[in-house]
Design a protein around this motif. Structure first.
Motif, short mmCIF file in Angstrom:
data_model
loop_
_atom_site.label_atom_id
_atom_site.label_comp_id
_atom_site.label_asym_id
_atom_site.label_seq_id
_atom_site.Cartn_x
_atom_site.Cartn_y
_atom_site.Cartn_z
N MET A 1 0.84 -1.18 0.00
CA MET A 1 0.00 0.00 0.00
C MET A 1 0.89 1.24 0.00
N SER A 2 0.60 2.16 -0.89
CA SER A 2 1.41 3.37 -0.95
C SER A 2 0.82 4.45 -0.06
N THR A 3 1.69 5.34 0.38
CA THR A 3 1.22 6.46 1.19
C THR A 3 1.19 7.70 0.31
N SER A 4 0.23 8.55 0.58
CA SER A 4 0.05 9.75 -0.21
C SER A 4 1.02 10.83 0.24
N PRO A 5 1.55 11.60 -0.72
CA PRO A 5 2.43 12.70 -0.34
C PRO A 5 1.64 13.90 0.18
N TYR A 6 0.31 13.81 0.15
CA TYR A 6 -0.54 14.93 0.57
C TYR A 6 -1.08 14.69 1.97
N ASP A 7 -0.95 15.69 2.81
CA ASP A 7 -1.43 15.53 4.18
C ASP A 7 -2.93 15.77 4.27
N THR A 8 -3.49 15.47 5.42
CA THR A 8 -4.93 15.57 5.64
C THR A 8 -5.44 17.00 5.44
N GLN A 9 -4.68 17.97 5.88
CA GLN A 9 -5.10 19.37 5.75
C GLN A 9 -5.21 19.76 4.27
N PHE A 10 -4.23 19.36 3.46
CA PHE A 10 -4.26 19.66 2.03
C PHE A 10 -5.48 19.01 1.38
N ARG A 11 -5.71 17.76 1.71
CA ARG A 11 -6.86 17.05 1.15
C ARG A 11 -8.16 17.77 1.50
N GLN A 12 -8.26 18.22 2.76
CA GLN A 12 -9.47 18.91 3.19
C GLN A 12 -9.64 20.24 2.45
N GLU A 13 -8.55 20.94 2.18
CA GLU A 13 -8.63 22.18 1.41
C GLU A 13 -9.17 21.90 0.01
N VAL A 14 -8.72 20.82 -0.60
CA VAL A 14 -9.18 20.45 -1.93
C VAL A 14 -10.67 20.12 -1.91
N VAL A 15 -11.08 19.33 -0.94
CA VAL A 15 -12.50 18.95 -0.81
C VAL A 15 -13.36 20.18 -0.55
#
Length: 80
Positions: A1-15
């Protein structure tokens, strides 16, 4: 399983950005494309993160918007 280079805060900003822009586009997919370009990521990442957050609806957005516009027009004609 690969890990994402994007943190949770960045993902939330995108969403959050998708949720903000989505009403301005003819479909959720078109809004996701714009958000992906803005953040320099893939549309599939935007879709995946938005589905996980419950923002991306599993429906045909174009058809739904057409129906919503029709309902609004009918309500306007009825004076509601």
């Amino acid at each position: 399983m690969s890990t994402s280079p994007y943190d949770t805060q960045f993902r939330q900003e995108v969403v959050d950005r998708l949720a903000q822009l989505e009403p301005q586009f003819p479909s959720t997919s078109a809004a996701a494309e714009a958000v992906a370009r803005e953040f320099g990521i893939s549309r599939d990442s935007v879709r995946r993160w938005s589905v996980d957050a419950g923002v991306w609806q599993a429906h045909n957005s174009t058809s739904l918007r057409a129906l919503q516009a029709e309902v609004a027009a009918l309500r306007a004609r009825l004076g509601q």
